[in-house]
Design a protein around this motif. Structure first.
Motif, mmCIF file in Angstrom:
data_model
loop_
_atom_site.group_PDB
_atom_site.id
_atom_site.type_symbol
_atom_site.label_atom_id
_atom_site.label_comp_id
_atom_site.label_asym_id
_atom_site.label_seq_id
_atom_site.Cartn_x
_atom_site.Cartn_y
_atom_site.Cartn_z
ATOM 1 N N ALA A 56 0.830 -1.199 0.000
ATOM 2 C CA ALA A 56 0.000 0.000 0.000
ATOM 3 C C ALA A 56 0.867 1.253 0.000
ATOM 4 O O ALA A 56 0.599 2.221 -0.733
ATOM 5 C CB ALA A 56 -0.925 -0.006 1.218
ATOM 6 N N ASP A 57 1.933 1.245 0.779
ATOM 7 C CA ASP A 57 2.845 2.394 0.797
ATOM 8 C C ASP A 57 3.552 2.567 -0.544
ATOM 9 O O ASP A 57 3.780 3.698 -1.006
ATOM 10 C CB ASP A 57 3.876 2.224 1.919
ATOM 11 C CG ASP A 57 3.239 2.251 3.305
ATOM 12 O OD1 ASP A 57 2.114 2.769 3.422
ATOM 13 O OD2 ASP A 57 3.871 1.741 4.246
ATOM 14 N N LEU A 58 3.897 1.451 -1.195
ATOM 15 C CA LEU A 58 4.516 1.532 -2.525
ATOM 16 C C LEU A 58 3.556 2.156 -3.536
ATOM 17 O O LEU A 58 3.949 3.010 -4.349
ATOM 18 C CB LEU A 58 4.909 0.138 -3.012
ATOM 19 C CG LEU A 58 6.084 -0.551 -2.347
ATOM 20 C CD1 LEU A 58 6.228 -1.978 -2.900
ATOM 21 C CD2 LEU A 58 7.377 0.221 -2.592
ATOM 22 N N LEU A 59 2.306 1.755 -3.491
ATOM 23 C CA LEU A 59 1.318 2.298 -4.414
ATOM 24 C C LEU A 59 1.105 3.785 -4.187
ATOM 25 O O LEU A 59 0.959 4.558 -5.141
ATOM 26 C CB LEU A 59 -0.003 1.540 -4.266
ATOM 27 C CG LEU A 59 0.008 0.070 -4.692
ATOM 28 C CD1 LEU A 59 -1.299 -0.607 -4.316
ATOM 29 C CD2 LEU A 59 0.253 -0.059 -6.192
ATOM 30 N N VAL A 60 1.088 4.186 -2.930
ATOM 31 C CA VAL A 60 0.958 5.612 -2.614
ATOM 32 C C VAL A 60 2.123 6.393 -3.222
ATOM 33 O O VAL A 60 1.942 7.450 -3.850
ATOM 34 C CB VAL A 60 0.904 5.820 -1.089
ATOM 35 C CG1 VAL A 60 1.091 7.298 -0.733
ATOM 36 C CG2 VAL A 60 -0.414 5.307 -0.534
#
Length: 389
Positions: free
Chosen positions: A208-212
């Motif tokens: 999720a942090d990578l996608l953000v």
């Protein structure tokens, strides 16, 4: 009356494959579908009063390239212009990419990310890992393919620890030329130990942090749990998209599977089962036409609201209980909700409270669905056979 979601017709062009993936349950009988059966199929779907998506699969569909062309061009001649193919990619070259472009075929490449994961699952018959050979194919698609390429990551209990790194590895190929959809599918034919389940939960938060990070750069990226159902795209889409049947299994509603002998079944998953395990689920043969929506619903009406991508056919053949939800589905679904909340808080903090409310609603709906499911009468193969006759 036509429905918005197309009828997905998966066509088993061949049971042969150039790989020998360790997780694959397909029965490699080295059979290929006949071109005359493809003609019957094309005519059959052309006669249906609903939109259709044709999905060539196998085995490896590019092994049967002539049949693949016949299916695509026969479908187009009968009004079908929606195609999706999942491939290991290893037989792809420039001329084939040009063919995909010409016929607007969506491509999903099976690529499990870092070699530590991919070479455990996706191997050649001689035991060599295929990861290094897939990466140049992805580069070719990024350079020459006009649609957004898709990547499918298969993850098992022994590769869960590598999942976050695998997603990061795929995204690292984007550089400043963004655009990729990643989907992942858990292997559910074996039990998952607690350590592997926790590893996936932690990995999804990291993803999720990578996608953000990539969305803030303006990259067109997504990560979806199960490529078949669009609402399982992690983030706002997962929490806020809620169309009718949005979380429903496609069994018997919007999917058919056609085997190499022309036999029709409720979904392509059934085709991977042994013939004796699926005979009672037969819906006829393409030589006799393609069943309409009413006929599919008669075979086995599914309960509404399946959130887990839980395959009733697979469960029936495996455990004997079509409504037994594997633990890995429960845990990953809940983890996807948590990861989606995390993305919304980072990208749209003004919707954080709404996201929390939606997450709670989805979990409650899931619990209610499981309670209702536990009380449902378990169909027996004999009863299904009589319904199908």
């Amino acid at each position: 009356m036509q429905e918005e979601r197309p009828l997905i017709v998966s066509v088993n062009l061949t049971t042969a494959c150039n790989l020998a993936c360790t997780y694959c349950e397909a029965i490699h009988r080295r059979e290929r579908i006949g071109l005359d059966d493809l003609d019957h199929l094309a005519n059959g779907v052309g006669a249906l009063d609903e939109p259709v998506q044709l999905v060539p699969f196998g085995g490896e569909p590019q092994v049967a390239w002539k049949a693949l062309e016949h299916l695509i061009e026969g479908g187009e001649a009968n009004g079908v212009h929606d195609f999706l193919m999942c491939t290991n990619g290893l037989l792809t070259n420039e001329s084939r990419v040009d063919y995909f472009n010409q016929h607007h075929i969506e491509i999903t490449v099976s690529w499990d990310g870092v070699p530590e994961a991919g070479d455990k699952l996706r191997i050649y018959p001689d035991g060599r890992g295929a990861s290094a050979d897939v990466e140049p194919i992805f580069e070719l698609l990024r350079e020459r393919y006009r649609l957004r390429p898709q990547v499918r990551i298969t993850v098992g209990p022994d590769t869960a620890a590598y999942f976050a790194r695998s997603v990061e590895h795929v995204l690292s190929f984007l550089a400043e030329k963004p655009g990729v959809k990643i989907c992942f599918m858990p292997v559910s034919t074996v039990p998952w130990p607690e350590a592997s389940l926790r590893a996936m939960e932690e990995a999804l938060n990291y993803c999720a942090d990578l996608l953000v990070e990539h969305e803030r750069k303006g990259h067109d990226v997504s990560l979806a749990y199960n490529e078949c159902i669009g609402v399982h795209e992690i983030g706002q889409q997962f929490l806020f998209a809620d169309p009718e049947h949005g979380h429903a299994c496609l069994w018997g509603i919007k999917m058919l599977g056609v085997d190499t002998d022309g036999g029709i079944f409720p979904c392509h998953t059934v085709i991977e089962l042994r013939k004796e395990s699926r005979a009672h689920l037969s819906m006829g043969n393409v030589k006799d036409g393609v069943p309409d929506l009413r006929r599919r619903l008669e075979l086995m009406p599914p309960p509404e609201g399946n959130p887990f991508h839980c395959c009733y056919a697979w469960n029936l053949a495996g455990s004997g209980d079509p409504f037994k939800v594997p633990e890995v589905y429960r845990r990953i679904y809940a983890a996807c909700i948590t990861a989606s909340e995390r993305m919304v808080r980072a990208l749209s903090p003004d919707r954080a409270e709404e996201a929390a409310g939606r997450a709670g609603m989805l979990l409650e709906r899931t619990a209610r669905w499981e309670r209702d499911l536990s009380a449902r009468t378990r169909p027996s193969p004999g009863r299904l056979e009589s319904e199908a006759s």
